[in-house]
Design a protein around this motif. Structure first.
Motif, PDB file in Angstrom:
ATOM      1  N   PHE A   1      95.035-140.211 -36.943  1.00 24.44           N
ATOM      2  CA  PHE A   1      94.638-140.113 -36.358  1.00 24.44           C
ATOM      3  C   PHE A   1      95.837-140.949 -34.953  1.00 24.44           C
ATOM      4  CE2 PHE A   1      90.040-138.914 -37.558  1.00 24.44           C
ATOM      5  CZ  PHE A   1      90.525-137.059 -36.569  1.00 24.44           C
ATOM      6  N   GLU A   2      97.176-140.571 -35.191  1.00 22.30           N
ATOM      7  CA  GLU A   2      98.218-141.340 -34.425  1.00 22.30           C
ATOM      8  C   GLU A   2      98.222-139.541 -33.926  1.00 22.30           C
ATOM      9  OE1 GLU A   2      99.379-144.488 -37.918  1.00 22.30           O
ATOM     10  OE2 GLU A   2     100.552-143.067 -37.573  1.00 22.30           O
ATOM     11  N   GLU A   3      98.879-140.228 -32.988  1.00 19.74           N
ATOM     12  CA  GLU A   3      99.748-139.178 -31.869  1.00 19.74           C
ATOM     13  C   GLU A   3     101.158-139.276 -32.400  1.00 19.74           C
ATOM     14  OE1 GLU A   3      98.124-137.828 -29.755  1.00 19.74           O
ATOM     15  OE2 GLU A   3      95.994-138.799 -30.801  1.00 19.74           O
ATOM     16  N   PRO A   4     101.432-137.688 -31.804  1.00 14.61           N
ATOM     17  CA  PRO A   4     103.291-137.961 -32.356  1.00 14.61           C
ATOM     18  C   PRO A   4     104.188-138.739 -31.507  1.00 14.61           C
ATOM     19  CG  PRO A   4     102.132-135.925 -31.299  1.00 14.61           C
ATOM     20  CD  PRO A   4     100.848-136.577 -31.292  1.00 14.61           C
ATOM     21  N   GLU A   5     104.843-138.957 -32.135  1.00 10.14           N
ATOM     22  CA  GLU A   5     106.033-139.538 -31.434  1.00 10.14           C
ATOM     23  C   GLU A   5     107.518-138.427 -31.621  1.00 10.14           C
ATOM     24  OE1 GLU A   5     104.767-142.282 -34.582  1.00 10.14           O
ATOM     25  OE2 GLU A   5     103.144-143.109 -33.292  1.00 10.14           O
ATOM     26  N   CYS A   6     107.586-137.922 -32.836  1.00  7.71           N
ATOM     27  CA  CYS A   6     109.051-136.814 -32.735  1.00  7.71           C
ATOM     28  C   CYS A   6     108.705-136.209 -31.572  1.00  7.71           C
ATOM     29  CB  CYS A   6     108.826-136.399 -34.052  1.00  7.71           C
ATOM     30  SG  CYS A   6     107.129-135.584 -34.140  1.00  7.71           S
ATOM     31  N   GLU A   7     109.722-135.549 -31.465  1.00 11.38           N
ATOM     32  CA  GLU A   7     109.901-134.289 -30.906  1.00 11.38           C
ATOM     33  C   GLU A   7     109.428-133.130 -31.593  1.00 11.38           C
ATOM     34  OE1 GLU A   7     113.844-132.085 -32.028  1.00 11.38           O
ATOM     35  OE2 GLU A   7     112.942-130.429 -30.539  1.00 11.38           O
ATOM     36  N   ILE A   8     108.484-132.283 -30.330  1.00 16.62           N
ATOM     37  CA  ILE A   8     107.232-131.585 -30.243  1.00 16.62           C
ATOM     38  C   ILE A   8     107.894-129.856 -30.079  1.00 16.62           C
ATOM     39  CG2 ILE A   8     105.171-130.438 -29.122  1.00 16.62           C
ATOM     40  CD1 ILE A   8     105.180-133.318 -28.667  1.00 16.62           C
ATOM     41  N   VAL A   9     107.992-129.339 -30.361  1.00 16.39           N
ATOM     42  CA  VAL A   9     108.511-128.202 -30.988  1.00 16.39           C
ATOM     43  C   VAL A   9     107.476-127.052 -29.971  1.00 16.39           C
ATOM     44  CG1 VAL A   9     108.998-125.805 -31.742  1.00 16.39           C
ATOM     45  CG2 VAL A   9     109.591-128.441 -33.026  1.00 16.39           C
ATOM     46  N   PRO A  10     107.646-126.336 -28.754  1.00 13.42           N
ATOM     47  CA  PRO A  10     106.761-125.551 -27.804  1.00 13.42           C
ATOM     48  C   PRO A  10     107.137-124.301 -28.593  1.00 13.42           C
ATOM     49  CG  PRO A  10     109.326-125.649 -26.974  1.00 13.42           C
ATOM     50  CD  PRO A  10     109.244-126.165 -28.295  1.00 13.42           C
ATOM     51  N   VAL A  11     104.842-124.152 -28.111  1.00 18.35           N
ATOM     52  CA  VAL A  11     104.239-123.214 -28.896  1.00 18.35           C
ATOM     53  C   VAL A  11     104.342-121.596 -27.866  1.00 18.35           C
ATOM     54  CG1 VAL A  11     102.033-122.539 -29.809  1.00 18.35           C
ATOM     55  CG2 VAL A  11     103.712-124.338 -30.868  1.00 18.35           C
ATOM     56  N   GLY A  12     104.326-121.190 -27.856  1.00 19.17           N
ATOM     57  CA  GLY A  12     103.354-119.485 -26.945  1.00 19.17           C
ATOM     58  C   GLY A  12     103.021-119.111 -27.755  1.00 19.17           C
ATOM     59  N   CYS A  13     101.395-119.091 -27.412  1.00 17.78           N
ATOM     60  CA  CYS A  13     100.496-117.718 -27.607  1.00 17.78           C
ATOM     61  C   CYS A  13     100.172-115.920 -27.949  1.00 17.78           C
ATOM     62  CB  CYS A  13      99.220-118.628 -27.756  1.00 17.78           C
ATOM     63  SG  CYS A  13      99.002-120.332 -28.982  1.00 17.78           S
ATOM     64  N   VAL A  14     100.209-115.358 -28.610  1.00 19.24           N
ATOM     65  CA  VAL A  14      99.329-114.796 -27.750  1.00 19.24           C
ATOM     66  C   VAL A  14      98.096-113.935 -29.176  1.00 19.24           C
ATOM     67  CG1 VAL A  14      99.838-111.394 -28.224  1.00 19.24           C
ATOM     68  CG2 VAL A  14     102.049-113.177 -27.428  1.00 19.24           C
ATOM     69  N   LEU A  15      97.132-113.848 -28.263  1.00 17.81           N
ATOM     70  CA  LEU A  15      96.032-114.579 -28.515  1.00 17.81           C
ATOM     71  C   LEU A  15      94.755-112.852 -29.297  1.00 17.81           C
ATOM     72  CD1 LEU A  15      94.065-116.692 -28.688  1.00 17.81           C
ATOM     73  CD2 LEU A  15      92.928-116.530 -27.509  1.00 17.81           C
ATOM     74  N   THR A  16      94.355-113.215 -30.535  1.00 23.68           N
ATOM     75  CA  THR A  16      93.674-111.616 -30.800  1.00 23.68           C
ATOM     76  C   THR A  16      92.328-111.504 -31.203  1.00 23.68           C
ATOM     77  OG1 THR A  16      94.206-111.676 -33.314  1.00 23.68           O
ATOM     78  CG2 THR A  16      96.386-110.591 -32.298  1.00 23.68           C
ATOM     79  N   MET A  17      91.434-112.891 -31.167  1.00 27.50           N
ATOM     80  CA  MET A  17      90.923-112.820 -31.416  1.00 27.50           C
ATOM     81  C   MET A  17      90.128-114.470 -30.185  1.00 27.50           C
ATOM     82  SD  MET A  17      88.482-114.844 -34.506  1.00 27.50           S
ATOM     83  CE  MET A  17      86.652-114.912 -34.490  1.00 27.50           C
ATOM     84  N   ALA A  18      88.875-113.496 -29.658  1.00 28.59           N
ATOM     85  CA  ALA A  18      88.773-114.716 -28.674  1.00 28.59           C
ATOM     86  C   ALA A  18      87.465-115.585 -29.023  1.00 28.59           C
ATOM     87  CB  ALA A  18      87.245-114.439 -27.421  1.00 28.59           C
ATOM     88  N   GLY A  19      87.852-116.723 -29.100  1.00 30.35           N
ATOM     89  CA  GLY A  19      86.579-117.946 -29.714  1.00 30.35           C
ATOM     90  C   GLY A  19      87.047-119.221 -29.890  1.00 30.35           C
ATOM     91  N   THR A  20      87.988-120.249 -30.332  1.00 39.01           N
ATOM     92  CA  THR A  20      88.271-121.175 -30.525  1.00 39.01           C
ATOM     93  C   THR A  20      88.770-121.650 -29.153  1.00 39.01           C
ATOM     94  OG1 THR A  20      90.464-120.254 -30.490  1.00 39.01           O
ATOM     95  CG2 THR A  20      89.086-120.858 -33.160  1.00 39.01           C
ATOM     96  N   GLY A  21      89.126-121.503 -28.357  1.00 32.53           N
ATOM     97  CA  GLY A  21      89.864-121.760 -27.437  1.00 32.53           C
ATOM     98  C   GLY A  21      90.827-122.546 -27.501  1.00 32.53           C
ATOM     99  N   SER A  22      91.757-122.571 -28.193  1.00 37.37           N
ATOM    100  CA  SER A  22      93.051-123.281 -29.045  1.00 37.37           C
ATOM    101  C   SER A  22      94.244-122.517 -28.064  1.00 37.37           C
ATOM    102  CB  SER A  22      93.308-122.795 -30.562  1.00 37.37           C
ATOM    103  OG  SER A  22      94.155-123.221 -30.630  1.00 37.37           O
TER     104      SER A  22
END
Lengths: 388, 388
Positions: free
Chosen positions: A126-147
């Motif tokens: 359960f460590e946190e990332p120290e590396c470069e994080i690649v940006p994410v964008g979402c197009v959502l097709t299901m409602a539920g997880t809140g992800s």
């Protein structure tokens, strides 16, 4: 009492039937090598895949793909994605799908430039990332997880029979999410209903904790009331845009950190459900539904006031001279009635759990602080047996 | 139905008794020439001024000051601030105070590098800023306006008797806001109560519009229920931290764009109240309270279903066989009872309005689309007379 906390949610949301129009503008802010991530291919049937590829090409992006992200994304799939992303020098991830695709994309975003083993680092230590994080964008097709508006990413390891979620920080949250309720209308009803319960349980996990009477609880009650109202319409008329749009918006706010602010939370139904999922690969929302009532009936005596409040404020049960216990029981009965009405799976047997799995599922259940009661192994086995 | 919209709120919030501890970290992200903006000097009595100056000095910042920002910040004060900011090459504004100080600081942030006349550009022609915007951070000392997490900035022009609000976009919203409920406890009770009604009316302005039954309305009902609950405790025990912290958090979410998402809004009580404020310089929240009931009773027939829902869902009035009209009336009676109980000013006469002002106040009232009814001048005069 509202304790000390910070709140920051940088995700930009575009909501509605026209929301895909904004993808082009957002893509301008990110890299040229886009990694397009999706699931079983339903987006090809619906035509969404073609619409998105057209937009990506119009924006002059190089497209690499990761297809076939499964409902419970595996560590093997994660490692495979890291290879593909590195080979293609991906500098932006576009997730097109439901919670699994979004979760997977976020897990990928912190793994591509990670020199360590991602499963060990993020899901065991359960460590946190120290590396470069690649940006994410979402197009959502299901409602539920809140992800679509949080930093959560659940990954499953079938070998070690573990399904574990890591909630990452602001910088792992999607940069933007496109929420078009129309996209959720092609889902099978089973998935829609599972999503509805996932939403409801996300709120319960944050609501059933602490004796406080704070604003977060009042917002949670509003969200639950909205969901109960809309789900009743949607199960009978899945093409009802108003209901589906309210369900989609409720899902986002049920798990984007807001309703947990200033209070303690529980999450044991998710721990139990995820362990069931690791053994059965069953649909997430259904695993939660199948263990919820035995769990809540077990902890009810330890949080009796809140369960009584739940009955009155969420289910509109009249107080008149009833004891806390009576109200609390009536609240869970109303919840059970609603769960059956919308067609949820009410036991883990129907999800493929057999008695010989119980011990293993109990061992795979992460024991958290608990909203009202820290469970021991015997209690977990008892709850699982009552869920059969 | 939830229409098309986008949601993005970049403001980072630090909430609680220890929240000032985070100021040092945030200041690292901004310029060296800090413009410290505050009001009548209550922060000097409370010791907050010294705490903040110490932190600014520890961070090696150059400090320029704008003191004496009045409850209804004037255009003259804005122009004076622009001079001071330019002279000191201010590249960060730290607002320490209530909504007026935050509003003023945001108006200043878009005026410092503006080559046009700010009042004409932003408050008469309602244009958006093209110039560089100086970042703003807030340390909030009063709960009410929601200015700590939105782009709104109300400025008053006494010469032309206009009090006008411009709601700017994301890039004018505070970069961070520090919310310590303890800071609100030194407020005079009159100011606390005015703030409580300002919060309540912010929700009403967004709730009483459209026949929709959407998630935003359910969240609004949760916020109103929380506020009614906490205000009852706070008026009897202003030092109750739990109540004051819930009021503060409710204020932020009542006006940070969330509960307006996907629906139409009203804002006519604010237009009427602001016109009264321009003539009397009365406390904002009290001007809203004094005109609210005549306004809502006037528009009730046009939005009768929502007013009936308000009675049941917010005030817990039982439906049993009552007509929409009856429920709607009972809801406003319950609201009136609560307003009197917490000690709000219930008429504009007590705020210094005399009959000879009515015509002028009506002329100064901006007529908006209206939630359920577009008012004409006669109706405005009628509502103002009923508010006497």
């Amino acid at each position: 009492m509202l304790g000390n906390f910070s709140y920051h949610n940088p995700t930009k949301l575009y909501f509605g039937e026209n929301s895909l129009e904004y993808l082009k503008d957002e893509l301008k802010n990110y890299g040229k090598n886009v990694l397009l991530v999706y699931g079983g291919g339903s987006i090809k049937k619906s035509g969404l895949y073609d619409d998105i590829v057209t937009i990506l090409k119009d924006c002059g992006k190089n497209i690499a793909e990761i297809a076939g992200v499964m409902p419970n994304p595996t560590v093997e799939k994660l490692n495979e994605g890291v290879e593909i992303a590195r080979k293609n020098k991906s500098d932006f991830i576009l997730a097109v799908g439901g919670g699994s695709v979004c979760d997977y994309s976020k897990a990928l975003s912190v793994s591509i430039h990670c020199n360590d083993d991602p499963w060990q680092k993020y899901y065991i230590r359960f460590e946190e990332p120290e590396c470069e994080i690649v940006p994410v964008g979402c197009v959502l097709t299901m409602a539920g997880t809140g992800s679509e508006m949080n930093g959560g990413a659940v990954i499953t390891n079938h070998e070690s029979k573990l399904k574990i979620g890591h909630v990452f920080g602001d910088d792992v949250m999607p940069k933007f999410s496109i929420l078009n309720p129309k996209y959720t209308m092609t889902l099978p009803k089973y998935q829609m209903i599972a999503g509805i319960y996932d939403i409801f349980n996300h709120i319960c996990e944050q609501y059933f904790s602490g004796e406080d009477d704070n604003t977060s609880d009042y917002i949670s009650e509003g969200l639950m009331r909205s969901l109960i109202h809309s789900s009743g319409i949607a199960v009978n008329d899945p093409q009802n845009y108003e209901a589906r749009s309210n369900i989609m918006w409720t899902a986002t706010w049920a798990l984007n950190t807001l309703v947990a602010k200033g209070k303690s939370t529980d999450w044991m139904v998710h721990m139990l459900g995820q362990a069931v999922g690791a053994y059965t690969d069953a649909t997430h929302g259904m695993t939660l539904a199948a263990v919820s009532l035995p769990y809540y009936r077990h902890i009810m005596p330890y949080g009796i006031k809140k369960f009584a409040r739940f009955a009155v404020e969420v289910w509109g049960i009249s107080k008149d001279g009833k004891s806390c216990e009576q109200l609390a029981n009536e609240g869970l009965l109303a919840m059970e009635k609603w769960m059956k009405e919308i067609g949820l799976v009410m036991n883990i047997t129907d999800l493929g759990v057999t008695s010989d799995m119980i011990e293993g599922i109990a061992d795979a259940t992460l024991i958290l602080g608990g909203g009202y009661k820290v469970l021991n192994r015997e209690e977990i086995i008892g709850i699982l047996k009552s869920s059969m």
